[in-house]
Scaffold this motif. Structure first.
Motif, mmCIF file in Angstrom:
data_model
loop_
_atom_site.group_PDB
_atom_site.id
_atom_site.type_symbol
_atom_site.label_atom_id
_atom_site.label_comp_id
_atom_site.label_asym_id
_atom_site.label_seq_id
_atom_site.Cartn_x
_atom_site.Cartn_y
_atom_site.Cartn_z
ATOM 1 N N ASN A 5 0.818 -1.216 0.000
ATOM 2 C CA ASN A 5 0.000 0.000 0.000
ATOM 3 C C ASN A 5 0.848 1.260 0.000
ATOM 4 O OD1 ASN A 5 -2.561 -1.249 -0.029
ATOM 5 N ND2 ASN A 5 -2.417 -1.688 2.157
ATOM 6 N N PHE A 8 1.968 1.855 -3.586
ATOM 7 C CA PHE A 8 0.897 2.405 -4.396
ATOM 8 C C PHE A 8 0.644 3.868 -4.045
ATOM 9 C CE2 PHE A 8 -0.152 -2.039 -5.277
ATOM 10 C CZ PHE A 8 -0.510 -1.948 -6.606
ATOM 11 N N LEU A 110 6.043 -0.083 -10.284
ATOM 12 C CA LEU A 110 5.277 -0.770 -9.256
ATOM 13 C C LEU A 110 5.953 -2.064 -8.830
ATOM 14 C CD1 LEU A 110 1.633 -0.307 -10.625
ATOM 15 C CD2 LEU A 110 2.749 0.962 -8.799
ATOM 16 N N TRP A 296 -3.924 -2.981 -7.532
ATOM 17 C CA TRP A 296 -4.066 -2.695 -6.098
ATOM 18 C C TRP A 296 -4.961 -3.739 -5.428
ATOM 19 C CZ3 TRP A 296 -8.235 -1.637 -2.927
ATOM 20 C CH2 TRP A 296 -7.908 -1.180 -1.630
ATOM 21 N N ASN A 300 -3.816 -6.445 -2.485
ATOM 22 C CA ASN A 300 -4.433 -6.447 -1.167
ATOM 23 C C ASN A 300 -5.240 -7.701 -0.850
ATOM 24 O OD1 ASN A 300 -4.290 -3.678 0.482
ATOM 25 N ND2 ASN A 300 -4.181 -3.204 -1.691
#
Length: 303
Positions: A5, A8, A110, A296, A300
């Motif tokens: 997180n 991101f 990323l 994302w 997660n």
């Protein structure tokens, strides 16, 4: 999970910074062309050089090249079939955009932040197969339907690919690695310093190119394209994730690789073949946002 997180969040801030700088006229969108040349011809090759110079390459990783290439061919045929009833110009433009992924500019920042060099190694191998699709198949689809009279000439395709410095860097470094040849320490250390700029510059460029305005007449075509691009990518990606007998990093590479944005190369192709540049740019931006959200979610709830 906080590490995912955080990465991101940092990425969103840097992309937003690039967008704000453009909207404030501090940086113009035209400046992005020069920045993209620096990334693709300097910082990205430097990152590839450092990443692949001294790793032990497992031969299973070559399956990533094959998967990216075969899926690219499959999605190219699918795109042509799905958009066969469109006008010749629209069919060429849309079919050209279905295969091929934005790995160097979108995925690398990323992936490097989440998985480090191991992630770059895996996505780098995936990008080799992807490069054959982007610089070969996508180019010829666009050219053919634009009335350029192109045919799938192997010589022409290889000339096109030989102009891609990142692809040539992949190939040369992989060959040297497999041959057991190590590059000079000074060269690697210099490349390492340069490679540090790849992540922030790539994210800034995404922000500079980001555009939220589009003509309403594009909505139907955009939805149809997005369905072809992402529904198929998700279904195939999940299927391979479940069935492939490889480690988690390999599976995540395939799963995420098949839902990456459309390749940035379609923008210069649209200019070259006189397609609707605004439409191509709009769709490219939408795929960037969509892929960002999907990755994302995977980070997660799956990883």
């Amino acid at each position: 999970m906080s590490g995912f997180n955080d990465q991101f969040l940092y990425s969103i801030f840097i992309i937003a910074l690039g967008y704000i700088l453009k909207r404030s006229n501090i940086i113009k969108e035209d400046d992005g062309e020069g920045l993209s040349r620096i990334i693709f011809n300097l910082t990205l090759p430097a990152l590839i050089l450092v990443t692949f110079n001294d790793i032990t390459i497992e031969y299973s990783l070559f399956m990533l090249i094959l998967i990216a290439f075969v899926y690219g061919l499959f999605s190219a045929v699918l795109g042509i079939l799905i958009f066969r009833n469109q006008s010749k110009n629209a069919k060429g433009m849309l079919s050209m955009m279905v295969p091929g992924f934005n790995i160097g500019l979108f995925a690398y920042p990323l992936v490097e932040g989440i998985w480090g060099r191991e992630g770059i190694q895996h996505f780098g191998m995936f990008d080799v197969g992807n490069s054959f699709i982007v610089f070969g198949v996508c180019y010829f689809i666009g050219s053919y339907y634009a009335g350029e009279g192109a045919r799938l000439d192997v010589k022409t395709m290889f000339i096109k690919m030989s102009k891609s410095i990142p692809l040539m860097t992949y190939i040369v470094v992989l060959i040297l690695n497999l041959a057991g040849f190590k590059l000079p320490t000074l060269m690697i250390e210099t490349a390492d310093i340069i490679s540090l700029a790849n992540m922030p510059l790539s994210l800034l460029l995404l922000g500079i190119y980001l555009n939220f305005t589009f003509d309403k007449k594009y909505i139907k075509l955009i939805f149809k394209y997005m369905a072809v691009k992402y529904v198929v990518g998700i279904v195939v990606g999940v299927g391979l994730f479940i069935l492939l007998p490889f480690d988690d990093m390999f599976k995540y590479t395939v799963l995420i690789g098949l839902i990456l944005p459309t390749s940035m190369s379609v923008l210069p192709y649209a200019v070259e073949f006189n397609y609707d540049k605004r439409f191509v740019g709009t769709v490219s931006n939408i795929t960037i946002i969509t892929s960002f959200i999907l990755i994302w979610i995977i980070a997660n709830f799956v990883i």
